[in-house]
Design an enzyme around this catalytic site. Structure first.
Site, mmCIF file in Angstrom:
data_model
loop_
_atom_site.group_PDB
_atom_site.id
_atom_site.type_symbol
_atom_site.label_atom_id
_atom_site.label_comp_id
_atom_site.label_asym_id
_atom_site.label_seq_id
_atom_site.Cartn_x
_atom_site.Cartn_y
_atom_site.Cartn_z
ATOM 1 N N ASN A 113 10.798 0.884 3.290
ATOM 2 C CA ASN A 113 9.540 1.176 3.959
ATOM 3 C C ASN A 113 9.770 2.347 4.906
ATOM 4 O O ASN A 113 10.842 2.475 5.473
ATOM 5 C CB ASN A 113 9.050 -0.049 4.750
ATOM 6 C CG ASN A 113 7.563 0.018 5.043
ATOM 7 O OD1 ASN A 113 6.763 0.257 4.147
ATOM 8 N ND2 ASN A 113 7.195 -0.181 6.295
ATOM 9 N N CYS A 131 -23.878 -12.189 -16.626
ATOM 10 C CA CYS A 131 -23.525 -12.550 -17.999
ATOM 11 C C CYS A 131 -22.029 -12.419 -18.281
ATOM 12 O O CYS A 131 -21.554 -12.816 -19.334
ATOM 13 C CB CYS A 131 -24.317 -11.705 -19.002
ATOM 14 S SG CYS A 131 -23.768 -9.994 -19.124
ATOM 15 N N HIS A 174 -4.205 -8.754 -5.865
ATOM 16 C CA HIS A 174 -5.538 -8.454 -5.327
ATOM 17 C C HIS A 174 -6.490 -7.908 -6.384
ATOM 18 O O HIS A 174 -7.521 -7.341 -6.048
ATOM 19 C CB HIS A 174 -5.426 -7.506 -4.129
ATOM 20 C CG HIS A 174 -4.765 -8.134 -2.938
ATOM 21 N ND1 HIS A 174 -4.313 -7.416 -1.857
ATOM 22 C CD2 HIS A 174 -4.470 -9.440 -2.671
ATOM 23 C CE1 HIS A 174 -3.776 -8.251 -0.971
ATOM 24 N NE2 HIS A 174 -3.855 -9.479 -1.455
ATOM 25 N N ALA A 232 0.803 -1.221 0.000
ATOM 26 C CA ALA A 232 0.000 0.000 0.000
ATOM 27 C C ALA A 232 0.840 1.277 0.000
ATOM 28 O O ALA A 232 0.423 2.295 -0.555
ATOM 29 C CB ALA A 232 -0.939 -0.005 1.212
ATOM 30 N N CYS A 241 -20.039 -8.198 -15.033
ATOM 31 C CA CYS A 241 -21.386 -8.559 -14.605
ATOM 32 C C CYS A 241 -21.378 -9.966 -14.012
ATOM 33 O O CYS A 241 -20.846 -10.889 -14.616
ATOM 34 C CB CYS A 241 -22.336 -8.502 -15.794
ATOM 35 S SG CYS A 241 -23.957 -9.196 -15.438
ATOM 36 N N THR A 256 5.484 -1.880 2.164
ATOM 37 C CA THR A 256 4.692 -2.847 2.931
ATOM 38 C C THR A 256 5.397 -3.138 4.245
ATOM 39 O O THR A 256 6.625 -3.198 4.302
ATOM 40 C CB THR A 256 4.474 -4.167 2.157
ATOM 41 O OG1 THR A 256 3.932 -5.146 3.060
ATOM 42 C CG2 THR A 256 5.765 -4.700 1.561
ATOM 43 N N ILE A 264 -4.558 -2.108 -6.137
ATOM 44 C CA ILE A 264 -5.645 -2.406 -7.075
ATOM 45 C C ILE A 264 -5.981 -1.207 -7.940
ATOM 46 O O ILE A 264 -7.070 -1.120 -8.501
ATOM 47 C CB ILE A 264 -6.901 -2.873 -6.296
ATOM 48 C CG1 ILE A 264 -7.288 -1.831 -5.238
ATOM 49 C CG2 ILE A 264 -6.659 -4.228 -5.638
ATOM 50 C CD1 ILE A 264 -8.566 -2.192 -4.456
ATOM 51 N N CYS A 288 -28.086 -6.350 -18.660
ATOM 52 C CA CYS A 288 -28.916 -7.550 -18.476
ATOM 53 C C CYS A 288 -29.614 -7.559 -17.125
ATOM 54 O O CYS A 288 -30.411 -8.454 -16.845
ATOM 55 C CB CYS A 288 -28.071 -8.817 -18.635
ATOM 56 S SG CYS A 288 -27.167 -9.299 -17.153
ATOM 57 N N CYS A 347 -25.641 -4.193 -14.840
ATOM 58 C CA CYS A 347 -25.401 -4.503 -16.249
ATOM 59 C C CYS A 347 -26.685 -4.235 -17.047
ATOM 60 O O CYS A 347 -27.783 -4.173 -16.486
ATOM 61 C CB CYS A 347 -25.021 -5.972 -16.341
ATOM 62 S SG CYS A 347 -24.709 -6.568 -18.007
HETATM 63 ZN ZN ZN Z 1 -24.907 -8.802 -17.550
#
Ligand code: ZN
Length: 242
Positions: A214, A133, A122, A25, A130, A191, A106, A153, A151
């Site tokens: 660090n 789907c 991660h 992080a 979705c 970290t 991330i 859908c 989504c």
């Molecule tokens: Zn979908």
């Protein structure tokens, strides 16, 4: 002492041909992205549960609206830019010296800086799909939706982020271990090496030069061949970019 450590690392980078970097992080905090695990008073006032509870698989399924309130508030930073650590690693890869970046973050900032071989243990907030789907969505679909992003859908869109209670994606850990085993210089940064799987990965390194960078000391400092308590962006700026 500081300049001595920087000079040593600069020389080791110069002499290495198979560098692997593993980051936590602290790499992203220098781009203005706070560690969502860091507990401050705000959490207690604004959220009923700790972040580890909210960012969990079962919580997502049961309370998707509350999950997304926290997620949008604390985990999405679309305006963040790569810092000198990201930029230096991208340059080292372009020069053929660095083989892989393994990250717990991330935010996709390594790719934004130009890195190509990035193992995101991660997952990434930039990928979403979705649950019904499988259709892919960019992060803008999460940011622009009100409440639960859906989504076309009708299914719920889920970030491709490894939540608490979920296992890492197949193959990512193997790729990371394989890169670390071959490395001739292993740099671990940003970290405290207390969060899984960070500490475990260090055990796979077989080379002679383990470097820890660090801001505060880590339990692994005594195993390191070089440990630098300093801003990681500053260290990489001095070693690679200047
Ligand atoms: Zn979908």
């Amino acid at each position: 002492m500081m300049s001595g450590s920087i000079e040593t690392l600069r020389q080791w980078i110069e002499e290495s041909r198979d560098i692997v970097f593993f980051g936590g992080a602290g790499v992203s905090t220098e781009s203005g992205i706070p560690d969502f695990r860091s507990v401050d008073g705000l959490y207690n006032q604004k959220y009923d549960e700790p972040p580890e509870t909210i960012i969990s698989h079962s919580y997502f399924l049961r309370w998707p609206e509350k999950f997304y309130r926290f997620y949008r508030d604390k985990m999405l930073y679309p305006q963040a830019e790569p810092n000198d650590c990201h930029l230096a690693l991208a340059r080292l890869e372009q020069e053929g010296k660095l083989k892989a970046v393994v990250t717990q973050n991330i935010d996709g900032l390594h790719q934004k800086a130009g890195s190509r071989n990035v193992i995101e243990l991660h997952g990434s907030t930039l990928r979403n799909f979705c649950m019904n789907c499988g259709k892919s969505y960019p992060v803008s679909a999460i940011l622009e939706a009100e409440g639960i992003p859906r989504c076309s859908c009708g299914g719920i869109i889920k970030p491709d982020v490894v939540l608490y209670e979920e296992s890492l994606h197949d193959g990512d850990m193997d790729r990371a271990i394989s890169a670390i085993r071959k490395a001739d210089l292993f740099i671990v940064g940003g970290t405290s090496l207390t969060v899984y799987p960070a500490a475990g990965l260090v055990e796979y390194y077989r080379g002679k030069r383990l470097v820890l960078i660090n801001k505060s000391p880590t339990p692994y400092d005594r195993y390191a061949d070089l440990s630098i308590s300093e801003s990681i962006g500053k260290v990489f700026r001095k070693c690679v970019l200047e």
